[in-house]
Structures are given as C-alpha cells and as structure tokens.
Scaffold this motif. Structure first.
Motif: not given
Length: 249
Positions: A129-141, A167-176
């Motif tokens: 979540q922190m990485l997504a916030a720093l990058l300004g990317w969408g995230q799905a956890t 559904s998120l546009p790329l680039p994105a961060v996903v956690t598994t």
C-alpha cells in the motif's frame, strides 16, 4: 509488460522462533531462512502471467544483506528472468522498504508490481500500500484472482460479503492472498539455470533513501502459555462457568 516482484528473506515458516534472552529481538543464529511464503505466491502469479503471454519479463528484487541472494536465486529457479539485490545492513521498516522499491521501480519502469500481502516475520502488511501511494499507482490488495486484459488488470478480492472484482489501469500494484495460487517447485535443471541468470547488486546508498529508523522496538516477548482446558460434566456447569468465570454471558 515487465513485472517486478519484491521478495523477502525470512525465518522458514516451519521453524519455531526463539526470543533472545534480553528481549531485544528474535534469535536468528543457526536458523533456517527461506523466501516469505506470500512472496512465493507473488512470484508464481508473475510467472503465470508470462506463461500466458501477458508479461514479457519477470524481475525479482530483494532488500537486505548479501545473504538475500539465496532467495533471489530461488526466485530465478522458479522462473524469474533477472534479479536485483538492494544491499544494506540497516534495520529496515515498511516505509524504508517502500521507498527503496520506489527507487527500483523508477529505474526499471515495470508496468506491474506484485507483492505478497505481508511478511510472516513482522506481519505488518503495509509495504504494498505504501509503494502504491508513493508511486501514485492504483492498487488492489489481497488478490484471490487476477487477469490482465489490454492496458488494465482485473483483480478479484475476498471480502466479508463474498468476492469483489476491481479493474485497474496499468501500471498498478497488486498484493497476493494465500489462495491466489499454489507455487510450483523448482526443478533441478531450473536451479542450475538460475545460477547463470543475471543478479544485479545495488548499494542502497546509491538510491538516495533516508534509512534512519522511525520506530523503536521496546521489547520482544513470547506469547503467554495457553492454559489447559476444563472438562465440564453437563450444560448447566458450562453455562455457570461462562457466566461467572469467563463473564461472556
């Protein structure tokens, strides 16, 4: 599409950890270390995307001492193409890791970052979540299922009421999450091939990230020993104990 997968070296999940006598931390002397299980799931997810033709390259990255090369080679043996070690002896916290990963993302320019939802040593569950916030990317956890379609990624998550698909546009961060897949075993030929795959080492000092600690561990202690259960003769005795001893009814 390039996929970046951060992986962490942790105490093997089969090992019972021991707390140091002075309560300053966990005793790692002579303890078997391994790749964080949730990160194995992330590596498997990235490899499956590559096998499906949705990804062209899988890069694994780890942050820590030179000993982390062990888990990077394991990731290469599972099918990753390249590895990056951000080498540091500093005691890292979630925000440090996220900032170092952002620096790696800026350098590598992947379209997708897949992380395990948490590490089994600190159970913080914060880095993605922190990485997504720093990058300004969408995230799905907590991904239960994922699929790439064009320039978007669809992620199904387990929620209290059932399943939720985003559904998120790329680039994105996903956690598994745990049930996303079952990681494969590395075959002997792939283990041998992994020894020849490129592994780049980057000193953390070159990435311009302040690693000064923001948190201080006051004390580490083992959980209290669980008390033995009590056998009651009948329902009336059970209700009496719940009401008068446990005070839950």
């Amino acid at each position: 599409m390039k996929v970046l997968v951060p992986i962490k070296r942790v105490v093997d999940y089969n090992v019972k950890v021991r707390v140091k006598s002075d309560g300053s931390g966990v005793d790692l002397g002579g303890v078997k270390m391994a790749m964080n299980p949730f990160d194995e799931i992330a590596v498997e997810a990235a490899i499956r995307l590559k096998e499906a033709g949705a990804a062209t390259e899988v890069v694994v990255v780890s942050i820590g001492t030179a000993a982390c090369q062990e888990v990077l080679r394991a990731g290469l043996a599972l099918g990753a193409d390249r590895a990056i070690l951000v080498e540091t002896n500093a005691e890292l916290q979630s925000l440090h890791v996220a900032k170092l990963l952002k620096a790696v993302v800026d350098k590598e320019a992947p379209q997708l970052a897949i992380l395990g939802k948490q590490a089994i040593d600190d159970d913080a569950g914060q880095t993605g979540q922190m990485l997504a916030a720093l990058l300004g990317w969408g995230q799905a956890t907590y991904a239960f299922k994922l699929a790439v379609a064009g320039d978007r990624i669809e992620v199904t998550r387990e929620v209290d009421g059932g399943l939720e698909t985003v559904s998120l546009p790329l680039p994105a961060v996903v956690t598994t999450d745990l049930r996303l897949n079952e990681p494969r075993y590395a075959t002997l030929p792939n283990i041998m091939k992994a020894k020849k795959k490129p592994l780049e080492t980057l000193p953390s000092t070159t990435l311009g990230v302040d690693l000064a600690p923001r948190l201080r561990t006051v004390k580490v202690s083992e959980p209290p020993v669980r008390k033995a259960g009590v056998v009651v003769p009948d329902v009336a005795a059970l209700v009496d104990k719940l009401r008068n001893e446990a005070k839950v009814i």
